[in-house]
Design an enzyme around this catalytic site. Structure first.
Site, short mmCIF file in Angstrom:
data_model
loop_
_atom_site.label_atom_id
_atom_site.label_comp_id
_atom_site.label_asym_id
_atom_site.label_seq_id
_atom_site.Cartn_x
_atom_site.Cartn_y
_atom_site.Cartn_z
N LYS A 183 91.13 66.68 13.32
CA LYS A 183 90.75 67.66 12.68
C LYS A 183 89.21 67.51 12.65
O LYS A 183 88.51 66.60 12.09
CB LYS A 183 91.08 67.35 10.91
CG LYS A 183 91.31 68.48 10.02
CD LYS A 183 90.01 69.30 9.76
CE LYS A 183 89.15 68.71 8.76
NZ LYS A 183 87.86 69.38 8.96
N GLU A 258 84.42 54.76 9.58
CA GLU A 258 83.19 54.76 10.05
C GLU A 258 82.22 55.62 9.23
O GLU A 258 82.39 56.58 9.45
CB GLU A 258 83.18 55.31 11.71
CG GLU A 258 83.99 54.78 12.63
CD GLU A 258 83.21 53.34 13.22
OE1 GLU A 258 82.17 52.67 12.72
OE2 GLU A 258 84.00 52.78 14.18
N CYS A 292 74.90 58.33 12.01
CA CYS A 292 75.36 57.19 11.23
C CYS A 292 74.32 56.07 11.49
O CYS A 292 73.99 55.18 10.65
CB CYS A 292 76.69 57.00 11.41
SG CYS A 292 77.10 56.93 12.87
N GLU A 389 71.21 56.55 2.20
CA GLU A 389 71.13 57.15 3.52
C GLU A 389 70.59 58.49 3.21
O GLU A 389 71.22 59.83 2.52
CB GLU A 389 72.53 57.33 4.03
CG GLU A 389 72.88 57.60 5.61
CD GLU A 389 73.97 58.06 5.81
OE1 GLU A 389 74.90 58.43 5.32
OE2 GLU A 389 74.42 57.40 6.95
P1 NAD Z 1 82.07 64.45 5.46
O1 NAD Z 1 82.69 63.16 5.06
O2 NAD Z 1 81.73 65.25 4.26
O3 NAD Z 1 83.02 65.06 6.41
C1 NAD Z 1 83.41 64.46 7.53
C2 NAD Z 1 85.01 64.83 7.88
O4 NAD Z 1 85.91 64.77 6.81
C3 NAD Z 1 84.79 66.38 8.15
O5 NAD Z 1 86.10 66.67 9.10
C4 NAD Z 1 85.32 66.97 6.81
O6 NAD Z 1 86.16 68.25 6.93
C5 NAD Z 1 86.32 66.00 6.51
N1 NAD Z 1 86.83 65.76 5.01
C6 NAD Z 1 85.83 66.31 3.93
N2 NAD Z 1 86.60 66.10 2.82
C7 NAD Z 1 88.07 65.59 3.20
C8 NAD Z 1 88.93 65.14 2.45
N3 NAD Z 1 89.08 65.33 0.99
N4 NAD Z 1 89.98 64.58 3.03
C9 NAD Z 1 89.94 64.39 4.31
N5 NAD Z 1 89.01 64.97 5.16
C10 NAD Z 1 88.00 65.46 4.58
O7 NAD Z 1 80.78 63.92 6.11
P2 NAD Z 1 79.71 65.13 6.74
O8 NAD Z 1 78.85 65.36 5.91
O9 NAD Z 1 80.41 65.88 7.73
O10 NAD Z 1 78.94 63.73 7.76
C11 NAD Z 1 78.07 63.06 7.02
C12 NAD Z 1 78.36 61.78 6.78
O11 NAD Z 1 79.11 61.15 7.96
C13 NAD Z 1 77.20 60.91 6.84
O12 NAD Z 1 76.92 60.17 5.60
C14 NAD Z 1 77.09 59.80 7.89
O13 NAD Z 1 76.32 58.79 7.73
C15 NAD Z 1 78.69 59.65 8.09
N6 NAD Z 1 78.86 59.42 9.65
C16 NAD Z 1 79.22 58.28 10.08
C17 NAD Z 1 79.14 57.96 11.39
C18 NAD Z 1 79.80 56.65 11.79
O14 NAD Z 1 80.15 56.67 12.95
N7 NAD Z 1 79.41 55.69 11.10
C19 NAD Z 1 79.20 59.17 12.44
C20 NAD Z 1 78.80 60.40 11.93
C21 NAD Z 1 78.60 60.60 10.28
#
Ligand code: NAD
Length: 487
Positions: A183, A258, A292, A389
């Site tokens: 997804k 992650e 991240c 962050e």
């Molecule tokens: P997010 O958590 O909003 O979204 C990430 C993914 O989760 C998307 O595909 C989204 O559609 C999905 N998602 C959202 N709500 C959900 C739910 N209720 N159930 C299941 N899936 C759901 O994060 P974002 O805004 O897209 O990304 C930014 C964040 O991600 C930052 O905090 C960043 O640090 C973190 N990040 C971490 C890493 C890592 O490897 N540690 C890498 C990239 C981003």
């Protein structure tokens, strides 16, 4: 470069479709797609939901019961190798797709495409080298272990590094013989679909990889709650990570999280500053700070503090921000919402605390989500800007007096993803490497997101579980112990 460059256009896919069980199909509902460099619509994607997720899980189960489940480790490796070659041959097209979808400068997008190819190469080579062990036991027994796939693995990917995160998570899961339901993020899913098309053309059996774009609270939540999913890999925010772990708990399935970070680079007075400077800044502004493992805190031993602030400020003043295609130092943020969040954070700093800012180029499209990179100093380590962050192009420089204080400040946030130590003192390097709370510690370098071979993951609010490198193959498999009594 590789002598056989070919185009993604010859591998047709419709960005408004889902890919389930080897079939591309419409779902009847769509979401708009925007170019972050201009803010203009560039098409639409499928709005997959619970029905598509259910169909994808069933297709994955069928693949496990069929050709994919029967494939040997060497055969899986061969398919991954073919995918890697095809990704490499289409790196420029994939980079262009990622640049328009995510807004990242072309050379950064190209580095992501090459990393995706490297993941495939690395895991292709590893596929037939994951071995169990024999265990000395009682007289009359032979005991050995087997590494088996979990079954259906769910992969929820964010928008900031789609290709790299697909490479590390789907790549490792396929290597171990799992069947994947991916997804991708609603903001950027084009390279996920392109990857599926490449995998299909490379001969990956139907159902081994299924891609369902859609909203997090719809398709994402349906995937994490589905009882047919045996393992979940989530990369994203802390808040959604909590929801994912909660959903996984209902089905009692393992989950790899992650999440974010507030990663420090710790610069001692004996550091080679010329070597350090490019890393200090680049690790904060790469991908407009939407990384991240971005290094958003620079800790500097007092005697070098003023000099580091001044030298970093010089670099910041020279940074240029503009559309992805202009291939400057920094591109736009992913969305208007992300820009609003980042500007909200930056508004917490006073004029004195903002030391330097980069320049948004004059011809940057008005609708793009641009934020000038911002260097801050003079803040307390407890300030929100030094604790939370920001996920934008912003760094905070903090002074420290000695090693003890350096460790206390470095470890003084809720996160623990990556850290680095800049010092020419070998003993100090080793001490800090042990004491810093992080999943990765770099000495005299910093690898934001880099290193396909290097196990990666967090502690604390940065998450748990390890992806990348060989270690990921243990996470994407389960150990079975076989005890044979033969007298
Ligand atoms: P997010 O958590 O909003 O979204 C990430 C993914 O989760 C998307 O595909 C989204 O559609 C999905 N998602 C959202 N709500 C959900 C739910 N209720 N159930 C299941 N899936 C759901 O994060 P974002 O805004 O897209 O990304 C930014 C964040 O991600 C930052 O905090 C960043 O640090 C973190 N990040 C971490 C890493 C890592 O490897 N540690 C890498 C990239 C981003």
């Amino acid at each position: 470069m590789d002598g056989h460059a070919s185009s993604l256009r010859e591998l047709w896919f419709d960005p408004a479709q889902v890919f389930i069980g080897g079939v591309w199909r419409d779902v009847g509902a769509h979401l708009p797609l925007e170019d972050p460099s201009t803010g203009a619509p560039i098409g639409q994607i499928a709005r997959g939901g619970a029905d598509e997720i259910d169909a994808a899980v069933q297709a994955a189960q069928a693949a496990l019961a069929g050709d994919w489940g029967r494939a040997t480790a060497a055969e899986r490796g061969r398919i991954l190798a073919r995918i890697g070659q095809m990704v490499l041959a289409r790196a420029d097209d994939l980079a262009a797709l990622e640049a328009s979808d995510v807004g990242k400068p072309l050379k950064q997008a190209r580095a992501d495409a090459l990393a995706l190819a490297r993941y495939m190469e690395f895991y292709a080579g590893a596929a037939d080298k994951v071995m169990g062990e024999t265990i000395p036991y009682l007289d009359g027994y032979t005991v050995y272990t087997l590494r088996e796939p979990h079954g259906v693995t769910g992969h929820i990917v964010p928008w900031n590094y789609p290709m790299q995160i697909i490479g590390r998570s789907v790549g490792a899961a396929l290597t171990m013989g799992n069947a994947c339901v991916l997804k991708p993020a609603e903001e950027a899913c084009l390279t996920a679909l392109a990857f599926a098309r490449i995998a299909e053309a490379a001969g990956l059996p139907k159902g081994a990889l299924n891609v369902v774009p859609g909203l997090g609270e719809e398709a994402g939540a349906a995937l994490t709650a589905h009882p047919g999913v045996n393992h979940i890999s989530f990369t994203g925010s802390v808040g959604v990570g909590r929801l994912v772990q909660g959903a996984a708990a209902q089905n009692l399935v393992p989950v790899t999280l992650e999440l974010g970070g507030k990663s420090p680079q710790v610069v001692f007075a004996d550091a080679d500053l010329e070597k350090a400077l490019p890393f200090l800044v680049n690790a904060g502004i790469q991908n407009a700070g939407q990384t991240c493992s971005a290094s958003s805190r620079i800790l500097v031993e007092r005697p070098l503090y003023d000099q580091v602030v001044a030298r970093m400020a010089e670099r910041y003043a020279a940074l240029r921000v503009g559309p992805a295609r202009a291939d400057l130092d920094v591109g736009p943020l992913i969305s208007a919402r992300q820009k609003e969040i980042v500007e909200g954070f930056l508004g917490l700093a006073s004029g004195d605390e903002i030391v330097a800012r980069g320049q948004i180029v004059g011809d940057a499209p008005k609708g793009g989500h641009y934020v000038a990179p911002t260097l801050m100093a003079g803040l307390s380590p407890d300030h929100r800007l030094a604790q939370d962050e920001i996920f934008g192009p912003a760094q905070v420089v903090l002074p420290f007096e000695d090693e003890e204080e350096a460790v206390a400040i470095a470890n003084g946030t809720a996160y623990g993803l990556v850290a680095s130590v800049w010092s020419e003192n070998g003993g100090r390097q080793m001490r800090l490497a042990k004491r810093l709370r992080a999943g990765q510690v770099f000495i005299n370098n910093y690898g934001a997101g880099g290193g396909v071979e290097l196990p990666f993951g967090g502690t604390g609010k940065s998450g748990h579980g390890r992806e990348k490198g060989f270690e990921a193959l243990y996470g994407f498999s389960v150990l079975k112990t076989v005890a044979a009594h033969h007298g």
